[in-house]
Structures are given as C-alpha cells and as structure tokens.
Design an enzyme around this catalytic site. Structure first.
Site, short mmCIF file in Angstrom:
data_model
loop_
_atom_site.label_atom_id
_atom_site.label_comp_id
_atom_site.label_asym_id
_atom_site.label_seq_id
_atom_site.Cartn_x
_atom_site.Cartn_y
_atom_site.Cartn_z
N LYS A 46 23.13 -23.17 -35.63
CA LYS A 46 23.89 -21.76 -36.73
C LYS A 46 23.78 -21.92 -38.10
O LYS A 46 23.74 -21.25 -39.14
CB LYS A 46 25.23 -21.51 -36.19
CG LYS A 46 24.43 -21.48 -34.50
CD LYS A 46 26.16 -21.25 -34.23
CE LYS A 46 25.76 -21.25 -32.83
NZ LYS A 46 27.26 -21.36 -32.46
N GLY A 47 23.66 -24.10 -38.54
CA GLY A 47 24.02 -24.08 -40.01
C GLY A 47 23.53 -23.79 -40.84
O GLY A 47 24.14 -23.64 -42.14
N ASP A 106 20.90 -35.11 -42.38
CA ASP A 106 21.89 -36.84 -42.54
C ASP A 106 21.36 -37.92 -42.33
O ASP A 106 20.75 -38.64 -43.30
CB ASP A 106 22.73 -36.29 -41.60
CG ASP A 106 23.98 -38.15 -41.60
OD1 ASP A 106 24.30 -38.67 -41.99
OD2 ASP A 106 25.44 -37.23 -41.04
N LYS A 134 21.82 -36.00 -47.35
CA LYS A 134 22.84 -37.43 -47.61
C LYS A 134 22.13 -38.25 -48.04
O LYS A 134 21.64 -39.05 -46.49
CB LYS A 134 23.56 -37.82 -46.17
CG LYS A 134 24.96 -36.50 -46.08
CD LYS A 134 25.72 -37.43 -44.95
CE LYS A 134 26.62 -35.81 -44.36
NZ LYS A 134 27.75 -36.31 -43.39
N PHE A 155 31.73 -36.40 -43.57
CA PHE A 155 31.31 -35.11 -43.47
C PHE A 155 31.34 -33.95 -43.79
O PHE A 155 32.95 -34.01 -44.39
CB PHE A 155 32.10 -35.53 -42.07
CG PHE A 155 31.97 -33.71 -41.18
CD1 PHE A 155 30.89 -33.90 -40.41
CD2 PHE A 155 32.46 -33.35 -41.02
CE1 PHE A 155 30.56 -33.13 -39.61
CE2 PHE A 155 32.16 -32.32 -40.31
CZ PHE A 155 31.04 -32.08 -39.20
N ASP A 162 29.73 -26.32 -39.75
CA ASP A 162 30.99 -26.00 -38.60
C ASP A 162 31.48 -27.52 -38.80
O ASP A 162 31.02 -28.58 -38.85
CB ASP A 162 30.38 -25.01 -38.26
CG ASP A 162 29.90 -26.62 -36.80
OD1 ASP A 162 28.88 -27.47 -37.16
OD2 ASP A 162 30.17 -26.66 -35.53
N ARG A 168 32.67 -22.36 -40.31
CA ARG A 168 31.47 -21.55 -41.26
C ARG A 168 31.14 -21.39 -41.88
O ARG A 168 30.42 -20.80 -43.28
CB ARG A 168 30.97 -21.01 -40.10
CG ARG A 168 29.86 -21.78 -39.20
CD ARG A 168 29.28 -21.44 -38.00
NE ARG A 168 28.45 -22.66 -37.32
CZ ARG A 168 28.28 -23.48 -36.97
NH1 ARG A 168 27.44 -24.24 -37.71
NH2 ARG A 168 28.32 -24.20 -35.93
#
Ligand code: 5GP
Length: 182
Positions: A46-47, A106, A134, A155, A162, A168
């Site tokens: 969903k990010g 990441d 990152k 993070f 989230d 979010r």
C-alpha cells in the site's frame, strides 16, 4: 496529517511536503518526455499509493494503472527477504510497456523479486520509478530508472509509508522517534 499533529512521535522530517510535490512533478515530466504514450503504471500496495496519486495526476496524458500487493515486512522494520503475492495484477502485461511504481527501495530484495516475476510475464519493457532509495542498504544490483530521493539508512514513515499501519497519511517523510520503533 501534519508533523506538528504528532510531533513527539517523530524524530526528524527528512522531506517536506513542498519538496515532495516538486520532485514528483519532475519525475512525471521525465516519464512524459521518455515515453510516446504513458506506460502502464504497476503499483505495489500500500506504501506507493500517495506517490502514485500525485505522480499519475502530474502526467498530462491518460495513465492506466494496476495494483499488486506483496508482503515483505509484516510488522517489523527489517526486510525478511521473503516475498509473497497477496494480490496479483488484474491486467495481462504481455507486450505492454510497464513502469513499476515503488515506495521505497531498501535492500532491493523485494524489487528484484518483483522484476523477475513481472519480466516472466513478457512485457515489452519494464522500468522502475521509486520515490525513495536507501543507497547504503542495497544488497542487490537493481537498475532503477527514476528515483525521487536518496535517503539515509533509517526507517521512515509518511506519504504512504507506515509503521504497523500508522502514519501513512502524514504529509511529509519523517523518521520515527526511537521509542516508536519497537
Ligand atoms: P526491501 O526488500 O528493498 O528491503 O524492502 C522494500 C519494502 O520494505 C518497501 O516496499 C517497504 O514496504 C518496506 N520498507 C523498507 N524500508 C522501509 C522504511 O524505511 N519505512 C517503511 N515504512 N517501509 C520500508
């Protein structure tokens, strides 16, 4: 939600709202310049939803989109390397020009798994547009055509990202206060 609304839960705002808006506009302009017709936007839930919503609206032509959901993190903050499809695409991407729209790269493990999976379906082309990367965390060599921002190896939450399903709807990208990272 503004950072001030949850001030004590955040450590630092890394990317503010107007910086996000400007960069997303630039990415949309670059995509528009590179393709005759916009590619099919394949979005990982969903990010990436906030990013997609702004990116797609900044493209001055009609954009087709389709959604996939994969699990890679669960409720922790470390990549498990294990990817599972929770929701697959509705469209057949064979012969289509596909742009994979990602929230954050990441380790790159999720992305490289997704690229292998999507390539096997025979798209005409497959490129990646990631809002965040990152750099120091990358464990695999992946070619990312469009990158919004390179960020430190911390993070982050907000703008779709989230922590245990919270944050979010934060308008910026921020790091969490250490006591929140449990
Ligand atoms: P990777 O497989 O590249 O290590 O992890 C990619 C996925 O992990 C991202 O799509 C995202 O869902 C999640 N992820 C990685 N880093 C972060 C982070 O800093 N914040 C949040 N909220 N999710 C992250």
């Amino acid at each position: 939600m503004e950072p001030e609304d949850i001030g004590d839960e955040l450590a630092e705002v890394l990317i503010g709202e107007s910086q996000l808006r400007d960069r997303v506009r630039q990415l949309a302009a670059a995509i528009d310049a590179d393709y005759d017709e916009p590619p099919l936007f394949v979005v990982v839930l969903k990010g990436a939803v906030m990013f997609l919503a702004d990116l797609a609206r900044d493209v001055p032509q009609s954009v087709e989109m389709d959604f996939m959901a994969v699990s890679s993190y669960g409720y922790g903050t470390q990549s498990s390397g294990v990817v599972r499809i929770l929701k697959d695409l509705d469209l057949d991407i064979r012969g289509r020009h596909v742009l994979l729209v990602e929230d954050i790269i990441d380790s790159g493990l999720t992305l490289s798994w997704l690229l292998r999976n999507l390539s096997a379906r025979g798209p005409a082309s497959l490129e990646v547009c990631a809002l965040l990367r990152k750099r120091d965390a990358l464990q695999v060599d992946v070619d990312i055509r469009y990158v919004g921002f390179d960020i430190p190896n911390a993070f982050v939450v907000g703008y779709g990202l989230d922590h245990a399903e919270k944050y979010r709807n934060l308008r910026c990208i921020a790091t969490l206060a250490p006591e929140r990272l449990t």
